[in-house]
Design an enzyme around this catalytic site. Structure first.
Site, short mmCIF file in Angstrom:
data_model
loop_
_atom_site.label_atom_id
_atom_site.label_comp_id
_atom_site.label_asym_id
_atom_site.label_seq_id
_atom_site.Cartn_x
_atom_site.Cartn_y
_atom_site.Cartn_z
N GLU A 178 45.96 33.36 38.86
CA GLU A 178 46.58 34.41 39.69
C GLU A 178 45.89 35.75 39.48
O GLU A 178 46.28 36.51 38.60
CB GLU A 178 48.08 34.52 39.35
N LYS A 220 46.42 31.30 43.05
CA LYS A 220 47.61 32.07 43.47
C LYS A 220 47.17 33.50 43.79
O LYS A 220 47.19 34.36 42.90
CB LYS A 220 48.67 32.03 42.36
P1 13P Z 1 56.23 37.76 43.29
O1 13P Z 1 56.32 36.69 44.35
O2 13P Z 1 57.55 38.49 43.09
O3 13P Z 1 55.08 38.67 43.47
O4 13P Z 1 55.99 37.02 41.92
C1 13P Z 1 55.04 36.03 41.86
C2 13P Z 1 54.57 35.88 40.49
O5 13P Z 1 54.61 34.80 39.94
C3 13P Z 1 54.00 37.05 39.79
O6 13P Z 1 53.29 36.64 38.65
#
Ligand code: 13P
Length: 341
Positions: A178, A220
């Site tokens: 991510e 992600k």
């Molecule tokens: P949000 O969808 O609230 O951005 O959170 C996703 C997430 O896993 C952040 O690390």
């Protein structure tokens, strides 16, 4: 690679059947902040109770392939004494774990962050796998501000993501990587696109350098959006066009799937954007493109629950309603008027 086949199977299962993932992995500090804003006591008992509201929502397996959990949650149980991991597995929802340990300042680069948690990763991975967790998540934070992000910030965070991903795969755990370009600031959508693409290109360079198996990995990313303080107005089609362009330019077709974060967008906007991406571009996308939202899936449920038992059913209904909307969005078939929130 020892676990290759199993990693590929798990990664595919995480993005299969037009379903998505839910992030229930807010750290103690983050969840407490959300509780404070909603007037909920900031204790372990209330955090456990909130996770129970979501994990025991009837039929979550209709919308979710996986749930990302926080360390505090994985040994907890429901009020009827069943382990949360058991409940999820019975519902057909694969449990995963947030592995990063938050961010700290990147020394020498004011305003920039590096993610912590690489040091004892192998030991933690072995222990999580023994508990039944099959995938993990690591979040890097990239901020846009004037000339930032620096090359140093992008390369350091991409390298840490790749180190984490390689360690996960060696332990038989599918990594969700991510690299979040955050919405804070007044930058344009074009600037977000440029930074997101640079970040993704560097990320895949580093993942290849460390021989990460892309078929056993989920990306992600953020959607490409103007900064939250920008006055620029964009519609779903523009967000979809910028986002898809970035992904097609920078993400190899072998990646098992893409599951967006919501980044603080209102739920309707996050699902509207996901819907536009899939509705307009599905035939051009080499990967399944789905959701891995936290706030855009369950912030309304948190507010409805408010820490009170009598609100559990209504909170679960709100959570499931957003699950259903995003399942439609994931197939590009969300009809906004039928989506009552
Ligand atoms: P949000 O969808 O609230 O951005 O959170 C996703 C997430 O896993 C952040 O690390």
């Amino acid at each position: 690679m020892e676990h290759r086949d199993q990693l590929i199977r798990t990664a595919r299962a995480m993005v299969a059947d037009h379903k998505g993932l839910v992030a229930l992995d807010e750290s103690v500090a983050t969840l407490n902040k959300r509780f404070e804003a909603a007037g909920i006591p900031q204790t372990e008992a209330f955090r456990r109770a909130y996770r129970e509201v979501l994990i025991t929502a009837p039929g979550i397996g209709d919308y979710l392939n996986g749930a990302i959990l926080f360390d505090e949650t994985i040994d907890q149980q429901s009020s009827s004494g069943r382990s949360f991991l058991d409940i999820l597995q019975q519902a057909g929802v694969i449990p995963g774990i947030k592995l990063d340990e938050g961010t700290e300042d990147l020394p020498g680069f004011p305003g920039e962050k590096i993610t912590k948690g690489l040091d004892d990763l192998t030991e933690r991975l072995i222990s999580y796998r023994q508990k039944g967790l099959r995938f993990a998540k690591w979040r890097a934070v990239i901020s846009i501000d004037g000339d930032l992000p620096s090359e140093a910030c992008i390369i350091s965070n991409a390298h840490a993501l790749a180190r984490y991903a390689a360690a996960c795969q060696h332990a038989g755990i599918v990594p969700i990587v991510e690299p979040e370009v955050i919405m804070d600031g007044d930058h344009s959508i074009a600037r977000c696109a440029e930074v997101t693409e640079r970040t993704l290109r560097e990320l895949f360079y580093q993942l290849n350098l460390l021989k990460v198996e892309l078929r056993g990995l989920i990306l992600k990313p953020n959607m490409v959006l103007p900064g939250e303080d920008s006055t620029e107005k964009v519609d779903s089609e523009q967000v979809a066009a910028y986002t898809v362009n970035c992904l097609l330019n920078a993400v190899p077709a072998t990646v098992a799937g893409i599951a967006f974060l919501s980044g603080g967008q209102e739920p309707e906007l996050a699902s509207g954007h996901l819907n536009a991406i899939n509705h307009i571009y599905q035939s051009e996308l080499p990967w399944p493109v789905t959701y891995s939202f936290s706030r855009a899936l369950h912030q309304p449920a948190l507010e409805i629950w408010g820490g009170k038992d009598e609100n559990v059913k209504a909170a679960q209904a709100a959570f499931l309603e957003l699950g259903k909307a995003n399942k439609f969005a994931r197939s590009g078939q969300l009809i906004p008027n039928e989506f009552s929130r």
